[in-house]
Write an enzyme that holds these catalytic residues in place. Sequence first.
Site, PDB file in Angstrom:
ATOM      1  N   CYS A 147      39.568  51.629  39.156  1.00 12.87           N
ATOM      2  CA  CYS A 147      40.512  50.808  39.928  1.00 12.87           C
ATOM      3  C   CYS A 147      41.935  51.289  39.688  1.00 12.87           C
ATOM      4  CB  CYS A 147      40.431  49.346  39.495  1.00 12.87           C
ATOM      5  SG  CYS A 147      38.846  48.596  39.842  1.00 12.87           S
ATOM      6  N   GLY A 171      24.331  58.780  38.414  1.00 14.02           N
ATOM      7  CA  GLY A 171      24.788  59.895  39.239  1.00 14.02           C
ATOM      8  C   GLY A 171      23.637  60.689  39.806  1.00 14.02           C
TER       9      GLY A 171
HETATM   10  C1  LIG Z   1      27.914  52.003  48.705  1.00 10.95           C
HETATM   11  C2  LIG Z   1      28.374  52.148  47.287  1.00 10.95           C
HETATM   12  C3  LIG Z   1      29.157  51.137  46.707  1.00 10.95           C
HETATM   13  C4  LIG Z   1      29.600  51.254  45.381  1.00 10.95           C
HETATM   14  N1  LIG Z   1      30.350  50.239  44.830  1.00 10.95           N
HETATM   15  C5  LIG Z   1      30.704  50.314  43.516  1.00 10.95           C
HETATM   16  C6  LIG Z   1      31.382  49.229  42.901  1.00 10.95           C
HETATM   17  O1  LIG Z   1      31.641  48.170  43.508  1.00 10.95           O
HETATM   18  N2  LIG Z   1      31.739  49.376  41.589  1.00 10.95           N
HETATM   19  C7  LIG Z   1      31.432  50.505  40.852  1.00 10.95           C
HETATM   20  O2  LIG Z   1      31.764  50.571  39.659  1.00 10.95           O
HETATM   21  N3  LIG Z   1      30.766  51.540  41.423  1.00 10.95           N
HETATM   22  C8  LIG Z   1      30.394  51.463  42.720  1.00 10.95           C
HETATM   23  N4  LIG Z   1      29.685  52.495  43.289  1.00 10.95           N
HETATM   24  C9  LIG Z   1      29.353  53.684  42.473  1.00 10.95           C
HETATM   25  C10 LIG Z   1      27.924  53.595  41.907  1.00 10.95           C
HETATM   26  O3  LIG Z   1      27.767  52.482  41.049  1.00 10.95           O
HETATM   27  C11 LIG Z   1      27.557  54.889  41.153  1.00 10.95           C
HETATM   28  O4  LIG Z   1      28.434  55.049  40.050  1.00 10.95           O
HETATM   29  C12 LIG Z   1      27.642  56.122  42.037  1.00 10.95           C
HETATM   30  O5  LIG Z   1      27.202  55.854  43.347  1.00 10.95           O
HETATM   31  C13 LIG Z   1      26.812  57.268  41.462  1.00 10.95           C
HETATM   32  O6  LIG Z   1      25.443  56.929  41.410  1.00 10.95           O
HETATM   33  P1  LIG Z   1      24.388  57.385  42.572  1.00 10.95           P
HETATM   34  O7  LIG Z   1      24.610  58.847  42.781  1.00 10.95           O
HETATM   35  O8  LIG Z   1      23.041  57.061  41.998  1.00 10.95           O
HETATM   36  O9  LIG Z   1      24.710  56.594  43.779  1.00 10.95           O
HETATM   37  C14 LIG Z   1      29.246  52.412  44.613  1.00 10.95           C
HETATM   38  C15 LIG Z   1      28.459  53.408  45.206  1.00 10.95           C
HETATM   39  C16 LIG Z   1      28.018  53.288  46.518  1.00 10.95           C
HETATM   40  C17 LIG Z   1      27.161  54.390  47.099  1.00 10.95           C
END
Ligand SMILES: Cc1cc2nc3c(=O)[nH]c(=O)nc-3n(C[C@H](O)[C@H](O)[C@H](O)COP(=O)(O)O)c2cc1C
Length: 309
Positions: free
Chosen positions: A136, A249
Site C-alpha cells: 500500500c 506466486g
Molecule cells: C484479482 C487479484 C486481487 C488481489 N488482491 C489482493 C489484495 O487485496 N491484497 C493483497 O495483499 N494481495 C492481493 N493480490 C495478490 C495475491 O494475494 C498474490 O500475492 C499474487 O496474486 C501472487 O499469487 P498468484 O500468482 O498465486 O496469484 C491479488 C491478486 C489478484 C490476482
Amino acid sequence: MSSASSYVDLSISIGKIFLKNPVMLASGTAGFGFEFAEIFDISQIGGIATKTITSEPREGNPPPRIFETPSGMINSIGLANPGIDKFMEEIAPRLKNLPTRIILSVGGTSIDDFKYIVETVSEISSVDAIELNLSCPNVKEGGIHFGRSAETISRLLSELRLITEKPLWAKLSPQVTDIVELGTAAADSGADAIVVINTLPAMAIDIETKKPRLGAITGGLSGNAIHPVAVSMIYALHSAVDIPIIGVGGISSTEDAIELMLAGATALQIGSSAFADTNLPLKIIDGIGKYCRRQRFSSAREIVGAVEI
Ligand SMILES: Cc1cc2nc3c(=O)[nH]c(=O)nc-3n(C[C@H](O)[C@H](O)[C@H](O)COP(=O)(O)O)c2cc1C
C-alpha cells in the site's frame, strides 16, 4: 485408505497458529472466505487470507480490471473493499463460523492508519492472524509503498507489535532492490511470518486500438510468470530470517507448491490459478502427501528448505 506406515503429517505451525496443512488461499482471490465456502469444502485447506481491508471504503480502479496474458494475469482491482466500519458491522460476524484459519489482510495509508485498523480488527476472535499488505502507498511519506523501505517496515511493525496480541504476517512486495533487507527488517521488528510475493508491476496494450488493456493503465502481474521470482525470493529469505515464510506466486500445480517449500516456504497461498480451477488447492494438498510418500518424508515440514545446493 493409506496404511499406518504411509501416514504423512501435513500439519504445520506458523508461530502459535496451527494449520492442518500448508495450503491457504491468497488475499484478494478468495473474498472473505464464505464466498469460497459455497464452492468447496474449506475445512480441507489450511486457511484463507481475506481481501485487504482499509479504513475507508474503496471503489477500486476503473474497468477493465483484469487482463489475461499467456503466462498469468494482470489485475488492477485497486483494493476495492467496503472499509473497516462496514466490515466490522456486516462481514466480521460472518467469519465466526468458517471452518478454517482466517488470516485477515489489512492495508493502510500511514502508520497511524495501520494502527487504527489493526487495533480494530484485533477484537475479532475468529481472526487467527493479521496479514499486513505492505504494497500500500504510504500517503504521508510521498506515496512510496510501505514495503519499499526497511526503516518504515521496522517502525510500522514495532508500533503494531505493541497494540496487538494477534500474530502479524508481513506481506512483502517483490518490487524492491533487496528483499532480504526488507524481510530482515520485518522479522527483527516483531513480525511472526513473512508472506512473499505480491504481484509485480505490469502493463499490456491492445495494438489495434493502441489503448492500455486496463482502465488503470498498469496493474499487478500474478500467475505462472511470477513463480520463479517467488522461488528465488523465498530462497534468499530462508537463510536470512528465522521466522516462517509463506510462499505465494504462480502456484498452479503440486510441483510449483513443492518448489516454494523446498526453497524455504513453510506454508503456501494460492491466488490466480484457483480462479481457473477451484479444486486446485485440494489437488495440491493431495499432491504434497504423495510427494512426501515418494520422498519418504513423514511430514510436510521436512520439505521446508530441503533444496540441495
Ligand atoms: C484479482 C487479484 C486481487 C488481489 N488482491 C489482493 C489484495 O487485496 N491484497 C493483497 O495483499 N494481495 C492481493 N493480490 C495478490 C495475491 O494475494 C498474490 O500475492 C499474487 O496474486 C501472487 O499469487 P498468484 O500468482 O498465486 O496469484 C491479488 C491478486 C489478484 C490476482
